[in-house]
Structure formats: C-alpha cells, structure tokens
Design a protein around this motif. Sequence first.
Motif, PDB file in Angstrom:
ATOM      1  N   PHE A 119       0.848  -1.192   0.000  1.00 14.11           N
ATOM      2  CA  PHE A 119       0.000   0.000   0.000  1.00 14.11           C
ATOM      3  C   PHE A 119       0.878   1.234   0.000  1.00 14.11           C
ATOM      4  N   VAL A 120       0.443   2.251  -0.752  1.00 18.31           N
ATOM      5  CA  VAL A 120       1.191   3.496  -0.889  1.00 18.31           C
ATOM      6  C   VAL A 120       0.357   4.632  -0.294  1.00 18.31           C
ATOM      7  N   LEU A 121       1.008   5.498   0.479  1.00 14.67           N
ATOM      8  CA  LEU A 121       0.325   6.646   1.083  1.00 14.67           C
ATOM      9  C   LEU A 121      -0.061   7.636  -0.014  1.00 14.67           C
ATOM     10  N   THR A 122      -1.371   7.934  -0.116  1.00 16.32           N
ATOM     11  CA  THR A 122      -1.826   8.866  -1.151  1.00 16.32           C
ATOM     12  C   THR A 122      -2.368  10.166  -0.564  1.00 16.32           C
ATOM     13  N   ASP A 123      -2.778  10.141   0.705  1.00 22.08           N
ATOM     14  CA  ASP A 123      -3.274  11.345   1.358  1.00 22.08           C
ATOM     15  C   ASP A 123      -2.833  11.321   2.819  1.00 22.08           C
ATOM     16  N   ALA A 124      -1.697  11.979   3.090  1.00 24.19           N
ATOM     17  CA  ALA A 124      -1.116  11.960   4.438  1.00 24.19           C
ATOM     18  C   ALA A 124      -2.034  12.625   5.454  1.00 24.19           C
ATOM     19  N   GLU A 125      -2.745  13.674   5.043  1.00 21.98           N
ATOM     20  CA  GLU A 125      -3.616  14.396   5.963  1.00 21.98           C
ATOM     21  C   GLU A 125      -4.747  13.513   6.485  1.00 21.98           C
ATOM     22  N   LYS A 126      -5.327  12.711   5.594  1.00 22.44           N
ATOM     23  CA  LYS A 126      -6.445  11.838   5.977  1.00 22.44           C
ATOM     24  C   LYS A 126      -5.986  10.422   6.308  1.00 22.44           C
ATOM     25  N   GLY A 127      -4.697  10.140   6.132  1.00 20.28           N
ATOM     26  CA  GLY A 127      -4.179   8.803   6.427  1.00 20.28           C
ATOM     27  C   GLY A 127      -4.685   7.754   5.450  1.00 20.28           C
TER      28      GLY A 127
END
Length: 141
Positions: A119-127
């Motif tokens: 899995f790749v982080l796509t939205d750090a703000e929303k996790g």
Amino acid sequence: MLNIDSLEKGVVIDHIESGRSMEIYRVLELDKLDCSVAIIKNARSKKSGRKDIIKIEDRIDIDLDVLGFIDPNITVNIIDGGRIIEKKHLQLPERIVNVAKCKNPRCITSVEQELDHVFVLTDAEKGVYRCLYCEQEYKRG
C-alpha cells in the motif's frame, strides 16, 4: 498509581491510543520474545486522557513503519542504564508491505497468494493508503 518496575535496558512504546496495545503486540510478534514484555492499558495521560504503553525488557529492532502506520502519535523510547537515550517520533510511512490486506476480491493479491500486499500513502492528511496493484483505498483506524 500503578507502579511498573523501571527498565534498565530496553524499549518503551508510549502514547499508544488506548485499547490498541494488543494489536501492536500481535503485529510486532512480541509473543516470540524471550524477554519480559509489560502491557499497560488505560494509563492516565495528560495529552489524551488514557493511553496504552508497552515495555520491552531488551533492546530489539522495531519496525517503525508498522508502528507509524498503526498510529503516528506513538513514541518509541530506547532505554539504557535506566535512562532514555533516544526518543523516536513516528510518522505515516510512504509505503507499507504485508501489514494490511487488500479488501478488493478482484485484486491480483487475492488470486496470487504469494504476492506482497503493498500500500502506498496517497493522502497523508487523511491517512489514506491505496493498493499498489488495484488502487483500492485503505483507511487506517
């Protein structure tokens, strides 16, 4: 006030969201260690009201990415000589491998059992993470 012996040498995983310590215990496979492991649940916390703590009576390598994925607010304290010699603050990892499973039944990881779940982080703000293969969204928590 509950008193747990202080550590001479080891690792303290602190500021775990209350109730999540057993998940961390399982994911890090702490049951396979030969040393003492103490889990303190619902300890009082000035910051969050309640928290869990895990104390490990030995210096071990901990996968900080896995911990950061579970809860980026966790801190990892390295203890030596009864003192904190290093304090590690976590963050969401850019990618995780074999920590979570893709829930999309049509994903290649459902068919190819030996394939890593990435899995790749796509939205750090929303996790928010997305499956590397099928783009299926995975929300932490």
